[in-house]
Design an enzyme around this catalytic site. Structure first.
Site, short mmCIF file in Angstrom:
data_model
loop_
_atom_site.label_atom_id
_atom_site.label_comp_id
_atom_site.label_asym_id
_atom_site.label_seq_id
_atom_site.Cartn_x
_atom_site.Cartn_y
_atom_site.Cartn_z
N SER A 139 0.78 -1.04 -0.19
CA SER A 139 0.21 0.03 0.11
C SER A 139 0.87 1.22 0.09
CB SER A 139 -0.93 -0.02 1.23
OG SER A 139 -1.48 1.26 1.71
N TYR A 152 -1.36 -0.19 10.41
CA TYR A 152 -1.70 -0.79 8.95
C TYR A 152 -0.60 -0.52 8.02
CZ TYR A 152 -3.60 -1.14 4.45
OH TYR A 152 -3.81 -1.34 2.96
N1 LIG Z 1 -8.69 -0.73 -1.22
C1 LIG Z 1 -7.68 0.16 -0.84
O1 LIG Z 1 -7.66 1.35 -0.81
C2 LIG Z 1 -6.33 -0.52 -0.87
C3 LIG Z 1 -6.22 -1.94 -0.56
N2 LIG Z 1 -4.96 -2.54 -0.36
C4 LIG Z 1 -4.68 -3.94 0.02
O2 LIG Z 1 -5.22 -4.55 -0.90
C5 LIG Z 1 -5.76 -5.81 -0.35
C6 LIG Z 1 -7.10 -6.10 -1.01
O3 LIG Z 1 -8.10 -5.19 -0.20
P1 LIG Z 1 -9.27 -4.84 -0.81
O4 LIG Z 1 -9.86 -5.64 -1.97
O5 LIG Z 1 -9.28 -3.26 -0.92
O6 LIG Z 1 -10.27 -5.01 0.47
P2 LIG Z 1 -11.58 -5.91 0.71
O7 LIG Z 1 -11.91 -5.75 1.98
O8 LIG Z 1 -12.31 -5.64 -0.37
O9 LIG Z 1 -10.95 -7.51 0.59
C7 LIG Z 1 -10.13 -8.02 1.27
C8 LIG Z 1 -10.03 -9.52 1.30
O10 LIG Z 1 -9.14 -10.11 2.28
C9 LIG Z 1 -9.68 -11.20 2.91
N3 LIG Z 1 -9.11 -11.42 4.13
C10 LIG Z 1 -9.33 -10.57 5.18
N4 LIG Z 1 -8.74 -11.00 6.28
C11 LIG Z 1 -8.48 -12.38 5.89
C12 LIG Z 1 -8.24 -13.54 6.59
N5 LIG Z 1 -7.62 -13.64 8.05
N6 LIG Z 1 -7.83 -14.70 6.06
C13 LIG Z 1 -8.01 -14.69 4.77
N7 LIG Z 1 -8.70 -13.79 3.94
C14 LIG Z 1 -8.77 -12.50 4.34
C15 LIG Z 1 -11.03 -10.97 2.70
O11 LIG Z 1 -11.93 -12.11 2.55
P3 LIG Z 1 -12.70 -12.96 3.90
O12 LIG Z 1 -13.09 -11.63 4.55
O13 LIG Z 1 -13.79 -13.67 3.10
O14 LIG Z 1 -11.96 -13.72 4.49
C16 LIG Z 1 -11.37 -10.20 1.48
O15 LIG Z 1 -11.57 -11.20 0.19
C17 LIG Z 1 -5.49 -5.77 1.17
O16 LIG Z 1 -4.25 -6.43 1.61
C18 LIG Z 1 -5.47 -4.22 1.36
O17 LIG Z 1 -4.59 -3.84 2.47
C19 LIG Z 1 -3.87 -1.90 -0.42
C20 LIG Z 1 -3.82 -0.49 -0.99
C21 LIG Z 1 -4.96 0.35 -1.33
O1 LIG Z 2 -4.18 0.68 1.58
C1 LIG Z 2 -5.02 1.70 1.39
C2 LIG Z 2 -4.93 2.90 0.96
S1 LIG Z 2 -4.83 3.91 2.16
O2 LIG Z 2 -6.14 4.16 2.74
O3 LIG Z 2 -3.84 3.81 3.03
O4 LIG Z 2 -4.52 5.21 1.39
#
Ligand SMILES: NC(=O)C1=CN([C@@H]2O[C@H](COP(=O)(O)OP(=O)(O)OC[C@H]3O[C@@H](n4cnc5c(N)ncnc54)[C@H](OP(=O)(O)O)[C@@H]3O)[C@@H](O)[C@H]2O)C=CC1
Ligand SMILES: O=CCS(=O)(=O)O
Length: 252
Positions: A139, A152
């Site tokens: 991120s 985070y």
């Molecule tokens: N959206 C944003 O602005 C950004 C997101 N990210 C990163 O991208 C990645 C995906 O996030 P995003 O798609 O946005 O978020 P979502 O919340 O839409 O998706 C997160 C996913 O992670 C899974 N997950 C969470 N905890 C667990 C666990 N303990 N075991 C297995 N699976 C888990 C969830 O599945 P389930 O709950 O079914 O287990 C879900 O499928 C993350 O690592 C996030 O930190 C990075 C930068 C920006």
């Molecule tokens: O990882 C997620 C993006 S932000 O909220 O840190 O800008």
């Protein structure tokens, strides 16, 4: 035989979009997440196109992760690409107001979970060798501090350094490793971060143009499908309508 990709966090956001993107190119899919019904829905959709194996898995559970990889049907081995995407942010408030349990959950998921999956899948990736890849979801928060980013951002800094250190160890195996570091993207991320506050999530994304899950899925697929001699180390991407802000000053 199809190439095989394992995507963690495939039940939502980037992971689900990536599953659809890889399916479009004919990859066999191993899809992991905790929510079984979501996995089943995605399997029903994508198994029309490619072989799909789903695993209801909590990445924090090292034994379960190891077992899930050991139990993979032969058709889903070896794994050519690992998309370490499962992750979350919690408690967007000052450190001094955060519950310790929320810090632990972020570390256990974003750091320990990612390490658990990587360790279990590495032998398979090395077996594939040339052209194999690990794509880690970092991120911008791993590089740039902001209020409420606390643990985070620190977990995502870990993701970046772990990516680079893996590269050093995997030199000569053919396995590539990349840290994709997105900025603001509209997924369920903010809903989770705010403890289910839909209004807060909607407010964050309204009146601007955040990244979409498909944007990141495109970059994930691009990274994993580049010619085998190319390794992107880190790819930081923001919406055009997002940038950094000035230093904060405490004044009398
Ligand atoms: N959206 C944003 O602005 C950004 C997101 N990210 C990163 O991208 C990645 C995906 O996030 P995003 O798609 O946005 O978020 P979502 O919340 O839409 O998706 C997160 C996913 O992670 C899974 N997950 C969470 N905890 C667990 C666990 N303990 N075991 C297995 N699976 C888990 C969830 O599945 P389930 O709950 O079914 O287990 C879900 O499928 C993350 O690592 C996030 O930190 C990075 C930068 C920006
Ligand atoms: O990882 C997620 C993006 S932000 O909220 O840190 O800008």
């Amino acid at each position: 035989m199809n190439d095989v990709v394992l995507i963690t966090g495939a039940t939502s956001g980037f992971g689900r979009a990536a599953a659809r993107r890889f399916a479009k190119e004919g990859w066999s899919l191993i899809l992991a997440g905790r929510r079984q019904e979501r996995l089943q829905e995605l399997k029903e959709e994508l198994s029309q196109v490619v072989p799909v194996h789903t695993v209801a898995l909590d990445v924090r559970d090292a034994e379960a992760v190891k077992q899930a990889i050991a139990d993979l049907p032969g058709e889903f081995r070896p794994i050519k690409s690992l998309i370490n995407n499962a992750g979350l942010a919690l408690a967007p408030k000052p450190s001094q107001e955060v519950d310790l349990a929320d810090w632990h959950t972020m570390i256990d998921t974003n750091v320990t979970g990612l390490v658990n999956v990587t360790h279990a899948v590495l032998p398979s990736l090395i077996e594939v060798g040339k052209g194999a890849s690990i794509v880690n979801l970092g991120s911008v928060a791993g590089q740039w501090p902001y209020p409420g980013g606390h643990v985070y951002g620190a977990t995502k800094a870990f993701v970046q350094q772990f990516t680079y250190n893996l590269r050093c160890d995997l030199l000569g195996t053919g396995v590539r490793v990349t840290d994709i570091a997105p900025g603001m993207a509209e997924t369920e991320f903010t809903l989770v971060r705010t403890g289910g506050d839909q209004a807060a999530s909607d407010k964050l994304y309204s009146g601007t143009t955040p990244l979409e899950p498909e944007d990141i899925a495109e970059l994930i697929y691009y990274t994993a499908s580049l010619p085998a001699h190319i390794n992107i180390n880190r790819l930081e991407v923001m919406p055009t309508r997002q940038a950094w802000s000035a230093f904060a000053i405490d004044r009398d």
